[in-house]
Design a protein around this motif. Sequence first.
Motif, PDB file in Angstrom:
ATOM      1  N   THR A 182      35.318  47.062  51.208  1.00 12.27           N
ATOM      2  CA  THR A 182      35.348  47.665  49.877  1.00 12.27           C
ATOM      3  C   THR A 182      36.612  47.277  49.106  1.00 12.27           C
ATOM      4  OG1 THR A 182      36.243  49.667  50.930  1.00 12.27           O
ATOM      5  CG2 THR A 182      33.900  49.651  50.421  1.00 12.27           C
ATOM      6  N   LEU A 185      36.087  43.819  47.886  1.00 17.18           N
ATOM      7  CA  LEU A 185      35.143  43.851  46.776  1.00 17.18           C
ATOM      8  C   LEU A 185      35.840  44.300  45.488  1.00 17.18           C
ATOM      9  CD1 LEU A 185      32.156  43.562  45.923  1.00 17.18           C
ATOM     10  CD2 LEU A 185      31.871  45.992  46.468  1.00 17.18           C
ATOM     11  N   TYR A 186      36.726  45.264  45.605  1.00 13.39           N
ATOM     12  CA  TYR A 186      37.489  45.732  44.443  1.00 13.39           C
ATOM     13  C   TYR A 186      38.369  44.607  43.884  1.00 13.39           C
ATOM     14  CZ  TYR A 186      40.972  48.295  41.713  1.00 13.39           C
ATOM     15  OH  TYR A 186      41.805  48.711  40.717  1.00 13.39           O
ATOM     16  N   TYR A 189      36.134  42.175  41.900  1.00 11.20           N
ATOM     17  CA  TYR A 189      35.607  42.661  40.617  1.00 11.20           C
ATOM     18  C   TYR A 189      36.414  43.876  40.148  1.00 11.20           C
ATOM     19  CZ  TYR A 189      31.614  39.933  42.348  1.00 11.20           C
ATOM     20  OH  TYR A 189      30.802  38.943  42.857  1.00 11.20           O
ATOM     21  N   LEU A 192      35.031  46.172  37.216  1.00 13.96           N
ATOM     22  CA  LEU A 192      33.707  46.780  37.308  1.00 13.96           C
ATOM     23  C   LEU A 192      33.778  48.127  38.020  1.00 13.96           C
ATOM     24  CD1 LEU A 192      31.446  43.730  38.338  1.00 13.96           C
ATOM     25  CD2 LEU A 192      31.951  44.605  36.043  1.00 13.96           C
ATOM     26  N   GLU A 196      28.560  48.805  40.025  1.00 12.81           N
ATOM     27  CA  GLU A 196      28.461  47.480  39.399  1.00 12.81           C
ATOM     28  C   GLU A 196      29.006  46.405  40.340  1.00 12.81           C
ATOM     29  OE1 GLU A 196      28.971  48.878  34.717  1.00 12.81           O
ATOM     30  OE2 GLU A 196      30.721  48.241  35.879  1.00 12.81           O
ATOM     31  N   ARG A 197      30.040  46.742  41.103  1.00 12.14           N
ATOM     32  CA  ARG A 197      30.560  45.792  42.086  1.00 12.14           C
ATOM     33  C   ARG A 197      29.513  45.520  43.163  1.00 12.14           C
ATOM     34  NH1 ARG A 197      35.377  49.014  41.332  1.00 12.14           N
ATOM     35  NH2 ARG A 197      35.187  50.097  43.345  1.00 12.14           N
ATOM     36  N   GLU A 198      28.819  46.572  43.575  1.00 11.33           N
ATOM     37  CA  GLU A 198      27.762  46.398  44.571  1.00 11.33           C
ATOM     38  C   GLU A 198      26.658  45.486  44.037  1.00 11.33           C
ATOM     39  OE1 GLU A 198      26.243  50.126  45.873  1.00 11.33           O
ATOM     40  OE2 GLU A 198      28.133  50.799  46.765  1.00 11.33           O
ATOM     41  N   HIS A 223      35.590  54.019  47.368  1.00  8.55           N
ATOM     42  CA  HIS A 223      34.463  53.293  46.766  1.00  8.55           C
ATOM     43  C   HIS A 223      33.281  54.225  46.586  1.00  8.55           C
ATOM     44  CE1 HIS A 223      31.706  49.969  45.920  1.00  8.55           C
ATOM     45  NE2 HIS A 223      30.847  50.615  46.699  1.00  8.55           N
TER      46      HIS A 223
END
Length: 346
Positions: A182, A185-186, A189, A192, A196-198, A223
Amino acid sequence: MEDLLYIPKEYKSLLDLKQTEHAITIIKDSFQTFLSAELRLRRVTAPLFVLKGTGVNDDLNGIERPVTFPVRGLDDREVEVVHSLAKWKRMMLADYDIEPGYGIYTDMNAIRPDEDLDNTHSIYVDQWDWERHITERDRNLDYLKGVVSRIFEVMKRVEFVVYEKYPQLRPILPDHITFIHTEELYEMYPNLKAKEREDAVTKKYGAVFLIGIGGDLTNGEPHDGRAPDYDDWSTPTGNGRKGLNGDILLWNPVLRRAFEISSMGIRVNAEILKQQLAIRNQEYKESLMFHQRLLKGELTDSIGGGIGQSRLCMYFLHKAHIGEIQASIWPEKMRQKCRVNNIHLV
């Protein structure tokens, strides 16, 4: 509620109602057979409700209200309809004396009255809940990834079984599942929102296991929410990241967004339980029955999770609404809007 409904452009189900019911049977029978063989799980019978105040029910994000009612035969003690069986399963591993490397699974049926009703959320929840006895040396990220990969292979196998029977349902799963934290991922993006990241990452890879659900990111926010007393989301796993849990997300081409199929993880031990309860200011739970059993060393280390039955069927059958798979209750405006757009709710 109808504002939450997404209508795919020119949607039409690839199966009629009779074919759909038959395909649901194929998916459910095949998946639980393949999963139990792959992870060496024994089927057990599960409760629909548990006693209130024992700490056994799943608190989910900690804000959802369970359905509660008094039982006359128990002097009007209150019981709760389960949200999931995350903690109950772990007790059963100990009570059934399941050996390391083996586990249990069950059909879990729940009522979640606080769900926001849309294409994928219903107040009725059905999933395969599973739990596997592990050892202390298995409490690591590589072990978690290995189990996730095996579950994903079961999904691919079932997808092919469905395709063999109904060739119009062409396989859409990628060859492998991608693992992303997570925090990573942050960083990918940062502008977002979480969902929206997912969507972005799942569209890119097709299938993603998102690691570390529940712990705070560097922006000071988790997250997504996760209760502190079943999954381990605070253990360091390298590169300053934490978490031995996560969600299996698939890109859903019908709904054009990420589609959560499973929430799972390595479970808390006594040390991590106390740590996470303190983080969430829930130390009072240490006195509850489930938590006492864990703190006293009566429960084994384990890994487990839930896999949505209706959601898995929805994905494999390329359906636009979970109500095409399961019988539930929907707002009348949603039913009407679905009806005029070829979405037939059962």
